[in-house]
Design a protein around this motif. Sequence first.
Motif, PDB file in Angstrom:
ATOM      1  N   GLY A  22      43.742  38.921  91.659  1.00  0.00           N
ATOM      2  CA  GLY A  22      42.975  38.326  90.556  1.00  0.00           C
ATOM      3  C   GLY A  22      43.892  37.800  89.466  1.00  0.00           C
ATOM      4  N   TYR A  26      43.449  33.890  88.612  1.00  0.00           N
ATOM      5  CA  TYR A  26      42.773  33.511  87.359  1.00  0.00           C
ATOM      6  C   TYR A  26      43.440  32.322  86.665  1.00  0.00           C
ATOM      7  N   GLY A  38      36.402  33.192  84.634  1.00  0.00           N
ATOM      8  CA  GLY A  38      36.155  34.608  84.905  1.00  0.00           C
ATOM      9  C   GLY A  38      35.157  34.785  86.037  1.00  0.00           C
ATOM     10  N   LYS A  39      34.099  33.978  85.998  1.00  0.00           N
ATOM     11  CA  LYS A  39      33.041  34.093  87.015  1.00  0.00           C
ATOM     12  C   LYS A  39      33.543  33.633  88.376  1.00  0.00           C
ATOM     13  N   THR A  41      36.632  33.475  89.457  1.00  0.00           N
ATOM     14  CA  THR A  41      37.631  34.422  89.980  1.00  0.00           C
ATOM     15  C   THR A  41      36.933  35.635  90.595  1.00  0.00           C
ATOM     16  N   GLY A  42      35.902  36.126  89.904  1.00  0.00           N
ATOM     17  CA  GLY A  42      35.151  37.272  90.434  1.00  0.00           C
ATOM     18  C   GLY A  42      34.523  36.943  91.788  1.00  0.00           C
ATOM     19  N   MET A  43      33.972  35.725  91.878  1.00  0.00           N
ATOM     20  CA  MET A  43      33.322  35.330  93.139  1.00  0.00           C
ATOM     21  C   MET A  43      34.349  35.244  94.256  1.00  0.00           C
ATOM     22  N   LEU A  44      35.497  34.680  93.960  1.00  0.00           N
ATOM     23  CA  LEU A  44      36.529  34.523  95.006  1.00  0.00           C
ATOM     24  C   LEU A  44      37.108  35.885  95.404  1.00  0.00           C
ATOM     25  N   LEU A  45      37.164  36.810  94.484  1.00  0.00           N
ATOM     26  CA  LEU A  45      37.769  38.120  94.805  1.00  0.00           C
ATOM     27  C   LEU A  45      36.923  38.899  95.807  1.00  0.00           C
ATOM     28  N   GLU A  46      35.730  38.423  96.073  1.00  0.00           N
ATOM     29  CA  GLU A  46      34.904  39.110  97.076  1.00  0.00           C
ATOM     30  C   GLU A  46      35.291  38.665  98.496  1.00  0.00           C
ATOM     31  N   ILE A  47      36.188  37.688  98.590  1.00  0.00           N
ATOM     32  CA  ILE A  47      36.683  37.228  99.892  1.00  0.00           C
ATOM     33  C   ILE A  47      37.728  38.236 100.380  1.00  0.00           C
ATOM     34  N   SER A  61      43.400  24.302  99.693  1.00  0.00           N
ATOM     35  CA  SER A  61      42.287  25.190 100.101  1.00  0.00           C
ATOM     36  C   SER A  61      41.691  25.868  98.881  1.00  0.00           C
ATOM     37  N   LYS A  65      37.852  25.677  97.571  1.00  0.00           N
ATOM     38  CA  LYS A  65      37.054  26.922  97.428  1.00  0.00           C
ATOM     39  C   LYS A  65      36.527  27.050  96.013  1.00  0.00           C
ATOM     40  N   LEU A  73      27.367  28.093  91.962  1.00  0.00           N
ATOM     41  CA  LEU A  73      26.885  28.502  90.630  1.00  0.00           C
ATOM     42  C   LEU A  73      25.873  27.490  90.096  1.00  0.00           C
ATOM     43  N   HIS A  76      22.641  27.734  91.885  1.00  0.00           N
ATOM     44  CA  HIS A  76      21.925  28.941  91.454  1.00  0.00           C
ATOM     45  C   HIS A  76      21.275  28.710  90.104  1.00  0.00           C
TER      46      HIS A  76
ATOM     47  N   VAL B  10      26.872  34.634  93.769  1.00  0.00           N
ATOM     48  CA  VAL B  10      26.803  34.463  92.305  1.00  0.00           C
ATOM     49  C   VAL B  10      26.666  35.808  91.614  1.00  0.00           C
ATOM     50  N   ALA B  12      28.661  38.237  91.928  1.00  0.00           N
ATOM     51  CA  ALA B  12      29.959  38.911  91.768  1.00  0.00           C
ATOM     52  C   ALA B  12      30.258  39.131  90.284  1.00  0.00           C
ATOM     53  N   PRO B  13      30.832  40.281  89.935  1.00  0.00           N
ATOM     54  CA  PRO B  13      31.212  40.514  88.523  1.00  0.00           C
ATOM     55  C   PRO B  13      32.337  39.591  88.098  1.00  0.00           C
ATOM     56  N   GLU B  14      32.359  39.248  86.799  1.00  0.00           N
ATOM     57  CA  GLU B  14      33.445  38.392  86.309  1.00  0.00           C
ATOM     58  C   GLU B  14      34.751  39.175  86.344  1.00  0.00           C
ATOM     59  N   PHE B  15      35.881  38.429  86.487  1.00  0.00           N
ATOM     60  CA  PHE B  15      37.201  39.073  86.497  1.00  0.00           C
ATOM     61  C   PHE B  15      38.086  38.402  85.451  1.00  0.00           C
ATOM     62  N   TYR B  16      38.709  39.220  84.595  1.00  0.00           N
ATOM     63  CA  TYR B  16      39.682  38.696  83.638  1.00  0.00           C
ATOM     64  C   TYR B  16      40.939  39.540  83.726  1.00  0.00           C
TER      65      TYR B  16
END
Lengths: 90, 26
Positions: A22, A26, A38-39, A41-47, A61, A65, A73, A76, B10, B12-16
Motif C-alpha cells: 500500500g 498510494y 485512499g479509496k 488504493t484500498g480497492m486494489l489492496l484486495e487483489i 497494467s 487497473k 466507483l 457504483h 467498492v 474496500a476500506p480506504e488505505f493511507y
Amino acid sequence: QEPLTASMLAAAPPQEQKQMIGERLYPLIHAMHTSLAGKITGMLLEIDNSELLLLLESPESLRSKIEEAVAVLQAHQATESTHKSGTATF
Amino acid sequence: APVIMSKLSVNAPEFYPPGYNPNFTD
C-alpha cells in the motif's frame, strides 16, 4: 524506496505485506487521482499480493487497473444516485 | 503487460500510508 520484491514481501508477516504494498501503491495512485487515492488504493489492496507485485512492476497494467477502479466507483455512485432519485442520471 | 483479473470491490476500506491521511487536520 527500493522496488518491492517477492522475497522482501515473503520475509514480512502477512499483515505487514499489505502495508508495504500500500505504501508503494498510494503515491502512484495519488499522482493520477488525488481525491480518490485512499479509496482506490484500498480497492486494489484486495487483489492478491502476487498480482499486486506485477502491478508495481508494470506502470501500464497499474494505470489500467486504476482506471478500472475509478470506473467501478463511478458506476457504483451512479447506481446509488439512481436509487436515491429513482431516475437515471446519465 | 500482465492482465490482472481480480474483481474490485467498492466496499474496500480506504488505505493511507503514514503521513498521508487527509482525515487528520494539523
